[in-house]
Design an enzyme around this catalytic site. Structure first.
Site, PDB file in Angstrom:
ATOM      1  N   THR A 146       0.894  -1.297   0.179  1.00  0.00           N
ATOM      2  CA  THR A 146       0.060  -0.116  -0.142  1.00  0.00           C
ATOM      3  C   THR A 146       0.993   1.242  -0.049  1.00  0.00           C
ATOM      4  O   THR A 146       1.342   1.697  -1.066  1.00  0.00           O
ATOM      5  CB  THR A 146      -0.780  -0.007   1.107  1.00  0.00           C
ATOM      6  N   LYS A 168       4.076  -6.656   4.170  1.00  0.00           N
ATOM      7  CA  LYS A 168       4.007  -5.298   3.925  1.00  0.00           C
ATOM      8  C   LYS A 168       3.995  -4.533   5.291  1.00  0.00           C
ATOM      9  O   LYS A 168       3.620  -5.140   6.366  1.00  0.00           O
ATOM     10  CB  LYS A 168       2.609  -5.054   3.384  1.00  0.00           C
ATOM     11  N   SER A 176      -3.193  -2.172   8.654  1.00  0.00           N
ATOM     12  CA  SER A 176      -2.617  -3.361   8.419  1.00  0.00           C
ATOM     13  C   SER A 176      -1.160  -3.731   8.371  1.00  0.00           C
ATOM     14  O   SER A 176      -0.416  -2.884   7.528  1.00  0.00           O
ATOM     15  CB  SER A 176      -3.176  -4.230   7.243  1.00  0.00           C
TER      16      SER A 176
END
Length: 261
Positions: A146, A168, A176
């Site tokens: 992201t 990530k 997240s």
């Protein structure tokens, strides 16, 4: 190599239109066995997302055939409709694998309060499973980004077995931190459940956002049953490397910039 460094795993990452910029946004990691042992560490947040609530039930069974990770929306704070979405997503994935939805883990990242466009998501999962291969680990890692500017991947060789991973980084605005670890060691679900939390606790920040998930999948494809201490050390090494990569890719805060100016 990434999650496909260990034997028995395939992966892929595709663009399904969940992100406005057309980047990859759906990843799959498939465990072809012969074992499907798994364990996970989930967020401690009270307001867990629909994917986390679903995946907690799956991992409680100790077997995971596949993980589907999306980066177009968190599906957090979406109530019962959001849970219906993840159920449908898991069923679709299971149908394509001719397997059980009860062995499909789901992870998501992106804006809170956003439900996935199911038609686009189904098409993305279908395409990703069709492309999944031993060479797909890098694309899968790319699809879960992201705010990450680069992919986060790592792997280590043990004595006759391998641990691979992708992650990530956390972003409070996108709820997240996601990580998938794979190993071809022949271990049980109980071992996965016992060894993973300690490795996570030693290396990663507390998992407290709605979608935070760290998943460990074991294929047993190497046929090697390692000593628990050796496997625990390897898991910790891989997670520590990912943590270093995440830290290097995290934008400096205003305080940091002031201190360093």
């Amino acid at each position: 190599m990434s999650v496909t460094a260990p034997q028995g795993f395939r992966a892929a990452g595709v663009a399904a239109g969940l992100k406005d910029d057309g980047a990859r946004d759906v990843a799959v990691v498939v465990n072809d066995g012969p074992s499907r042992a798994a364990g996970a560490v989930f967020t401690t947040a009270d307001d867990k997302s629909a994917p986390v609530l679903w995946s907690q039930q799956v991992v409680a069974g100790g077997r995971v055939r596949a993980a589907v990770l999306t980066s177009g929306g968190a599906n957090a704070g979406t109530g019962p409709p959001g849970f219906q979405d993840v159920h449908a997503q898991a069923e679709h994935t299971a149908d394509l694998l001719a397997d059980s939805a009860a062995e499909v883990v789901l992870c998501a990242t992106g804006p809170v309060g956003t439900r996935p466009p199911l038609d686009a998501l189904r098409q993305g999962v279908t395409a990703a499973l069709a492309e999944a291969s031993r060479g797909g680990g890098l694309a899968a890692a790319d699809a879960i980004r992201t705010t990450d500017t680069v992919v986060k991947i790592a792997f280590r060789r043990g004595d006759g077995y391998t641990v691979g991973a992708m992650a990530k980084g956390p972003d409070a605005s996108l709820s997240s931190a996601l990580c998938v670890l794979t190993t071809d060691a022949d271990v049980t679900a109980d071992q996965c459940r016992r060894l993973l939390p300690d490795a996570v606790g030693k290396t990663l920040d507390p998992l407290a956002a709605t979608n935070d998930t760290v998943l460990l999948m074991a294929s047993g494809a190497s046929g090697t049953t390692p000593e628990e201490d050796a496997l625990a050390a390897l898991l910790t090494e891989v997670l520590a490397e990912l943590a270093t990569q995440i830290g290097a890719d995290t934008p400096a805060t205003e305080h940091d910039r002031a201190q360093n100016s």
